[in-house]
Design an enzyme around this catalytic site. Sequence first.
Site, PDB file in Angstrom:
ATOM      1  N   SER A  96      30.690  45.505  48.774  1.00  0.00           N
ATOM      2  CA  SER A  96      29.588  45.879  48.077  1.00  0.00           C
ATOM      3  C   SER A  96      28.570  45.561  49.069  1.00  0.00           C
ATOM      4  CB  SER A  96      29.418  45.148  46.668  1.00  0.00           C
ATOM      5  OG  SER A  96      30.530  45.474  45.820  1.00  0.00           O
ATOM      6  N   LYS A 171      27.836  51.838  43.258  1.00  0.00           N
ATOM      7  CA  LYS A 171      28.426  50.442  43.038  1.00  0.00           C
ATOM      8  C   LYS A 171      27.202  49.677  42.398  1.00  0.00           C
ATOM      9  CE  LYS A 171      30.460  46.398  42.987  1.00  0.00           C
ATOM     10  NZ  LYS A 171      31.520  45.951  42.077  1.00  0.00           N
ATOM     11  N   LYS A 239      23.463  38.848  44.623  1.00  0.00           N
ATOM     12  CA  LYS A 239      23.453  39.657  46.061  1.00  0.00           C
ATOM     13  C   LYS A 239      23.226  41.242  45.801  1.00  0.00           C
ATOM     14  CE  LYS A 239      27.287  40.931  47.383  1.00  0.00           C
ATOM     15  NZ  LYS A 239      28.149  42.117  47.287  1.00  0.00           N
TER      16      LYS A 239
HETATM   17  P1  NAD Z   1      35.140  36.356  48.866  1.00  0.00           P
HETATM   18  O1  NAD Z   1      34.062  35.582  49.179  1.00  0.00           O
HETATM   19  O2  NAD Z   1      36.389  35.594  47.762  1.00  0.00           O
HETATM   20  O3  NAD Z   1      35.845  36.797  50.065  1.00  0.00           O
HETATM   21  C1  NAD Z   1      35.481  37.191  51.327  1.00  0.00           C
HETATM   22  C2  NAD Z   1      36.196  36.892  52.508  1.00  0.00           C
HETATM   23  O4  NAD Z   1      35.685  37.459  53.734  1.00  0.00           O
HETATM   24  C3  NAD Z   1      36.714  35.336  52.574  1.00  0.00           C
HETATM   25  O5  NAD Z   1      38.086  35.098  52.686  1.00  0.00           O
HETATM   26  C4  NAD Z   1      35.808  35.057  53.862  1.00  0.00           C
HETATM   27  O6  NAD Z   1      36.346  33.842  54.491  1.00  0.00           O
HETATM   28  C5  NAD Z   1      35.901  36.462  54.714  1.00  0.00           C
HETATM   29  N1  NAD Z   1      34.841  36.337  55.576  1.00  0.00           N
HETATM   30  C6  NAD Z   1      33.507  36.208  55.580  1.00  0.00           C
HETATM   31  N2  NAD Z   1      32.947  36.726  56.734  1.00  0.00           N
HETATM   32  C7  NAD Z   1      34.062  37.092  57.626  1.00  0.00           C
HETATM   33  C8  NAD Z   1      34.034  37.768  58.950  1.00  0.00           C
HETATM   34  N3  NAD Z   1      32.874  37.974  59.500  1.00  0.00           N
HETATM   35  N4  NAD Z   1      35.155  38.059  59.331  1.00  0.00           N
HETATM   36  C9  NAD Z   1      36.356  37.977  58.728  1.00  0.00           C
HETATM   37  N5  NAD Z   1      36.656  37.342  57.409  1.00  0.00           N
HETATM   38  C10 NAD Z   1      35.346  36.980  56.902  1.00  0.00           C
HETATM   39  O7  NAD Z   1      34.597  37.650  48.111  1.00  0.00           O
HETATM   40  P2  NAD Z   1      35.347  38.580  46.948  1.00  0.00           P
HETATM   41  O8  NAD Z   1      35.263  38.153  45.772  1.00  0.00           O
HETATM   42  O9  NAD Z   1      36.741  38.825  47.589  1.00  0.00           O
HETATM   43  O10 NAD Z   1      34.426  39.932  47.280  1.00  0.00           O
HETATM   44  C11 NAD Z   1      34.433  40.813  48.436  1.00  0.00           C
HETATM   45  C12 NAD Z   1      33.573  41.926  48.155  1.00  0.00           C
HETATM   46  O11 NAD Z   1      34.021  42.721  46.962  1.00  0.00           O
HETATM   47  C13 NAD Z   1      32.003  41.594  47.969  1.00  0.00           C
HETATM   48  O12 NAD Z   1      31.147  42.717  48.534  1.00  0.00           O
HETATM   49  C14 NAD Z   1      32.024  41.790  46.417  1.00  0.00           C
HETATM   50  O13 NAD Z   1      30.635  42.111  45.936  1.00  0.00           O
HETATM   51  C15 NAD Z   1      32.952  42.587  46.249  1.00  0.00           C
HETATM   52  N6  NAD Z   1      33.381  42.623  44.881  1.00  0.00           N
HETATM   53  C16 NAD Z   1      34.068  41.509  44.296  1.00  0.00           C
HETATM   54  C17 NAD Z   1      34.875  41.398  42.958  1.00  0.00           C
HETATM   55  C18 NAD Z   1      35.283  40.169  42.252  1.00  0.00           C
HETATM   56  O14 NAD Z   1      35.418  40.202  41.079  1.00  0.00           O
HETATM   57  N7  NAD Z   1      35.295  38.962  43.085  1.00  0.00           N
HETATM   58  C19 NAD Z   1      34.649  42.675  42.150  1.00  0.00           C
HETATM   59  C20 NAD Z   1      34.217  43.979  42.776  1.00  0.00           C
HETATM   60  C21 NAD Z   1      33.629  43.800  44.129  1.00  0.00           C
END
Ligand code: NAD
Length: 299
Positions: A96, A171, A239
Amino acid sequence: MERIGFIGLGIMGKPMAMNLIKAGYSLTVYDIRPEPVKEVVAAGARPGTSSKDVASQSDVVITMLPNTQDVKDAVLGPNGVIEGARAGQILVDMSSIAPLAAKQIAAELQKKGVEMLDAPVSGGEPKAKDATLSIMVGGKKEVFDRVERILRCMGSSVVLVGEIGSGNITKLANQIIVALNIAAMSEAMVLATKAGVDPEKVFQAIRGGLAGSAVLDAKAPMVLDGNFKPGFRIALHIKDLANALETAHQIGVPVPLTSVVMEVMQALKIDGKAMDDHGGIVQFYEKLAKVEVRRKKAK
Ligand code: NAD
């Protein structure tokens, strides 16, 4: 079957990657943290050494990263997807991020003939695990048609809403509705509890009526248990609301309720709750009213 690259194996990315492996796809994966890479490799994926390496071994690359800057780093930065990508390849960014940034990243990739869709998701970790996410997609129809089958291995609702950037606009709309719903639920549950009414009974009494919602069903039980383990972190919702406020103001839309909930979340962040689930918004109201919305213990 297309070879898939998956970058970002966090709360959401890891179960989504696992579902692609279960569906029989061959995956190359990368995350800056080694632990989740090990887990997904144990389930059958190949480890990539960088986002560039992942792109060079894949036909379709999926990114699932926290925010705009992380996607820019992983896609356009040194050792990024763009360095390993070739014409005809597709990047599906499922993070997102700011809608304008999605358009800018797509324009950079297009210079190399690489196509992009923005395809953020709703549903959280439980739906990521069950492959029942709602996926809202922006981009060209012919590109969407090429990856729809892949997206359907992660989500039960996959909708092409418009051109590139539309996925993230959708979103933002979703996140405004979710944030305002959680705040409304919190305000109401604190009121009922302080008035001496059992909040669990209030939940049971109203969930089938007009106030019932997916948000109420998902978050009220967590509040009643005092369970604020994420799920979806307040920090990530801040965010999303920052992106919503910025986008709304750029195009001339006042969003007064969004700005109020943003300030509620800022107060929670200052109070050390940024890493709590967004159901933890209730703690703002609990602190003001000096009451906790919890299940009554059986006597
Ligand atoms: P998270 O922080 O758990 O996971 C993100 C991952 O990306 C981490 O493992 C991190 O190490 C990795 N990362 C960061 N920078 C990187 C890079 N440059 N190269 C490679 N890996 C990298 O986040 P999440 O909860 O999985 O959310 C991911 C996305 O999905 C976000 O944009 C969030 O807003 C969206 N989202 C999350 C949820 C939820 O319930 N958690 C629901 C819908 C949407």
